[in-house]
Design a protein around this motif. Structure first.
Motif, PDB file in Angstrom:
ATOM      1  N   MET A 198       0.809  -1.219   0.000  1.00 51.18           N
ATOM      2  CA  MET A 198       0.000   0.000   0.000  1.00 51.18           C
ATOM      3  C   MET A 198       0.844   1.271   0.000  1.00 51.18           C
ATOM      4  O   MET A 198       0.324   2.368  -0.187  1.00 51.18           O
ATOM      5  N   VAL A 199       2.143   1.146   0.202  1.00 55.16           N
ATOM      6  CA  VAL A 199       3.027   2.313   0.228  1.00 55.16           C
ATOM      7  C   VAL A 199       3.156   2.904  -1.174  1.00 55.16           C
ATOM      8  O   VAL A 199       3.331   2.174  -2.151  1.00 55.16           O
ATOM      9  N   ASP A 200       3.068   4.235  -1.270  1.00 55.12           N
ATOM     10  CA  ASP A 200       3.304   4.918  -2.539  1.00 55.12           C
ATOM     11  C   ASP A 200       4.188   6.135  -2.292  1.00 55.12           C
ATOM     12  O   ASP A 200       4.692   6.332  -1.183  1.00 55.12           O
ATOM     13  N   GLU A 201       4.388   6.951  -3.302  1.00 55.38           N
ATOM     14  CA  GLU A 201       5.303   8.081  -3.185  1.00 55.38           C
ATOM     15  C   GLU A 201       4.802   9.151  -2.212  1.00 55.38           C
ATOM     16  O   GLU A 201       5.572  10.016  -1.785  1.00 55.38           O
ATOM     17  N   ASN A 202       3.529   9.089  -1.851  1.00 57.21           N
ATOM     18  CA  ASN A 202       2.957  10.062  -0.920  1.00 57.21           C
ATOM     19  C   ASN A 202       2.920   9.556   0.521  1.00 57.21           C
ATOM     20  O   ASN A 202       2.380  10.243   1.404  1.00 57.21           O
ATOM     21  N   THR A 203       3.457   8.377   0.771  1.00 56.03           N
ATOM     22  CA  THR A 203       3.446   7.809   2.115  1.00 56.03           C
ATOM     23  C   THR A 203       4.527   8.470   2.958  1.00 56.03           C
ATOM     24  O   THR A 203       5.717   8.374   2.639  1.00 56.03           O
ATOM     25  N   LYS A 231      11.607  -2.252  -1.109  1.00 55.08           N
ATOM     26  CA  LYS A 231      10.755  -1.391  -1.936  1.00 55.08           C
ATOM     27  C   LYS A 231      11.392  -0.025  -2.154  1.00 55.08           C
ATOM     28  O   LYS A 231      11.311   0.545  -3.248  1.00 55.08           O
ATOM     29  N   ASN A 232      12.040   0.500  -1.121  1.00 56.01           N
ATOM     30  CA  ASN A 232      12.725   1.777  -1.264  1.00 56.01           C
ATOM     31  C   ASN A 232      13.836   1.697  -2.303  1.00 56.01           C
ATOM     32  O   ASN A 232      14.063   2.634  -3.077  1.00 56.01           O
ATOM     33  N   LYS A 233      14.550   0.563  -2.332  1.00 58.59           N
ATOM     34  CA  LYS A 233      15.615   0.382  -3.323  1.00 58.59           C
ATOM     35  C   LYS A 233      15.041   0.326  -4.731  1.00 58.59           C
ATOM     36  O   LYS A 233      15.599   0.890  -5.681  1.00 58.59           O
ATOM     37  N   GLU A 234      13.910  -0.347  -4.888  1.00 61.67           N
ATOM     38  CA  GLU A 234      13.294  -0.496  -6.205  1.00 61.67           C
ATOM     39  C   GLU A 234      12.721   0.814  -6.732  1.00 61.67           C
ATOM     40  O   GLU A 234      12.777   1.091  -7.934  1.00 61.67           O
ATOM     41  N   THR A 235      12.175   1.629  -5.827  1.00 60.77           N
ATOM     42  CA  THR A 235      11.452   2.832  -6.246  1.00 60.77           C
ATOM     43  C   THR A 235      12.267   4.121  -6.113  1.00 60.77           C
ATOM     44  O   THR A 235      11.900   5.137  -6.710  1.00 60.77           O
ATOM     45  N   GLY A 236      13.311   4.092  -5.314  1.00 62.39           N
ATOM     46  CA  GLY A 236      14.061   5.313  -5.056  1.00 62.39           C
ATOM     47  C   GLY A 236      13.449   6.154  -3.950  1.00 62.39           C
ATOM     48  O   GLY A 236      13.928   7.265  -3.675  1.00 62.39           O
TER      49      GLY A 236
END
Length: 498
Positions: A198-203, A231-236
């Motif tokens: 459920m985490v996205d760039e606005n979390t 997930k942080n590594k994958e998304t930046g």
């Protein structure tokens, strides 16, 4: 409650038989009296009404401390007239607060050097602590989004549906979307896998609970940290974690020292804990600790000098008493690691005594876990005739306050009873509670199933009218809704002043 109402429309006066020797006329209930009354009369009037309150020691609904040593009681009374915010006038009290912050930070394995000062603050409870931590996350996220030229108007927090209501307050008051991971039957805490999905760039953060209010269970912060790191590594992104350790923060370091849930995990940036729960202090003290100065934006800290010197402040309120801060320091140095470990072990052992006693009745399913906050949450194996709300109501006749409640979505059809084991809940009381529960069960066995009888009649009538019969789950939910309404009405009527 913030909102109030008059409890009686027929009698707007306060009467006291004993106070009559001092005061012959009754006092207005909801308006200030025109004349003064003797101090003895004021005391007697209030004392008489307070006798109808429940016994705090038998209030098994609350996590909040209800007993402290007489020496600490004396310290509290000696400092009850000190306003903590007057740091220049009460520098020693300020020093004691700073010591508490550093002691707790080390307890939570903050990455501090020998000469480093911890970053944290005392609050009036974990609710304020969570508000402050949430504001820090929101501001830091907004600052980063502004610097990147991206929208910063839709922040969200990911957490489980089992969070305490203060998280809902934070989300509503400070305009942050609360994205809740739903529960399911048999799993009553946040699922780390679903949370990370459920985490996205606005979390702005993921909030993990160390000691769920519902069943005392610790959420898997280590797994959450590992999944979120990937997930942080994958998304930046750099989505952090906050740990709401209101109940478990003073338990895990002593009962489960090897459990990784705190600042040993790199994504954990802040932790709150309630001093007035298993910190063993009376109501009115909480703490929030940040990993480092970088995790608390400087613009959130105010500086004032109208009390005599430059004073930094980061709180939602201003004035507050010093007593609870002093009481917390007393407990930390009085008990030490050994004392806290002994208290927590005793609480855990008493919880096991209660659990075993309930299991021996053969009537209950234990919902809580053996590891976690020392409490016992349990539900009836068969609640077709009578349910948990009836047990809760009848236990009040013996003086026990044992809450019954439904689980959050999507497990709201599950109803449980919960007993919180505090320092002042002895093994003798645990055994007595089991006996009283057995008495209540025996009495309920002799009573007709009022609710189910009504539902059965309704189903029969529906069948005659060609309406499809309800499922067992729908029936259980209707029973739960009925008893929630019934208990609420009983409480409302009991609180009315006649």
């Amino acid at each position: 409650m913030v909102l109030s109402k008059t409890a009686s429309q027929t009698d707007v006066s306060v009467h006291s038989t004993f106070a009559s020797r001092y005061v012959r006329s009754s006092l207005p209930r909801f308006k200030m009296p025109e004349s003064s009354i003797p101090k003895e009369a004021a005391y007697q009037i209030i004392n008489d009404e307070l006798m109808l309150d429940g016994n705090p020691r038998l209030n098994l609904a609350s996590f909040v401390t209800t007993w402290m040593e007489p020496e600490c009681d004396k310290l509290i009374m000696d400092s009850i007239n000190k306003n903590y915010v007057d740091m220049d006038e009460y520098p020693v009290t300020t020093e004691l607060q700073n010591r508490c912050v550093n002691i707790i930070a080390h307890l939570f394995n903050a990455p501090l050097g020998d000469s480093d000062a911890a970053v944290g603050v005392g609050t009036v409870g974990s609710s304020e602590a969570i508000m402050l931590a949430g504001l820090a996350f929101k501001r830091k996220w907004q600052n980063k989004r502004k610097a990147e030229g991206k929208p910063y108007d839709k922040p969200n927090i990911v957490t489980g549906a089992n969070v305490q209501v203060c998280w809902e307050k934070f989300a509503r008051y400070f305009e942050v979307e609360l994205k809740e991971v739903k529960l399911r039957e048999g799993y009553y805490v946040m699922d780390p896998v679903k949370a990370v999905e459920m985490v996205d760039e606005n979390t702005i953060c993921v909030a993990a609970i160390l000691g769920s209010t519902l069943n005392g269970e610790f959420e898997d912060v280590k797994l959450l940290n590992d999944l979120l790191t990937e997930k942080n590594k994958e998304t930046g992104w750099d989505t952090p974690i906050h740990v709401d350790a209101a109940s478990g923060g003073f338990i895990a370091p002593f009962l489960y020292p090897e459990l990784e849930w705190d600042f040993r995990l790199p994504l954990v940036k802040s932790i709150n804990v309630s001093g007035h729960k298993y910190g063993l202090v009376y109501a009115g003290i909480g703490w929030v600790i940040w990993r480092s100065k970088e995790d608390l934006p400087e613009e959130l800290i105010f500086h004032i000098n109208y009390l005599g010197a430059d004073q930094p402040t980061f709180t939602l309120n201003f004035s507050k008493g010093s007593s609870q801060v002093i009481a917390q320091y007393y407990q930390l140095i009085r008990l030490g690691h050994e004392g806290y470990r002994n208290v927590m072990e005793n609480c855990h052992e008493n919880a096991m005594v209660l659990k075993e006693g309930l299991e021996k009745t053969g009537r209950f399913t234990i919902v809580s876990k053996d590891n976690g906050v020392p409490l016992v949450a349990f539900s009836l194996k068969d609640n077709k005739r009578h349910d948990e709300f009836e047990i809760s109501e009848l236990l009040r006749r013996f003086g026990w306050i044992v809450p019954a409640y439904t689980m959050p979505a999507d497990a709201q059809h599950i109803t449980v009873l919960r007993v919180v084991i505090r320092e002042d809940f002895s093994r003798t009381l645990a055994e007595r509670l089991v006996l009283d529960i057995q008495k209540v069960l025996h009495e309920l066995d002799t009573l007709p199933a009022k609710v189910n009888a009504k539902l059965a009649m309704a189903e029969e009538e529906n069948a005659q009218n060609g309406i499809v019969k309800k499922s067992a789950l729908e029936t259980q939910r209707e029973i739960t809704a009925y008893w929630k309404k019934y208990v609420s009405e009983r409480k409302t009527n009991r609180n009315k002043i006649c």
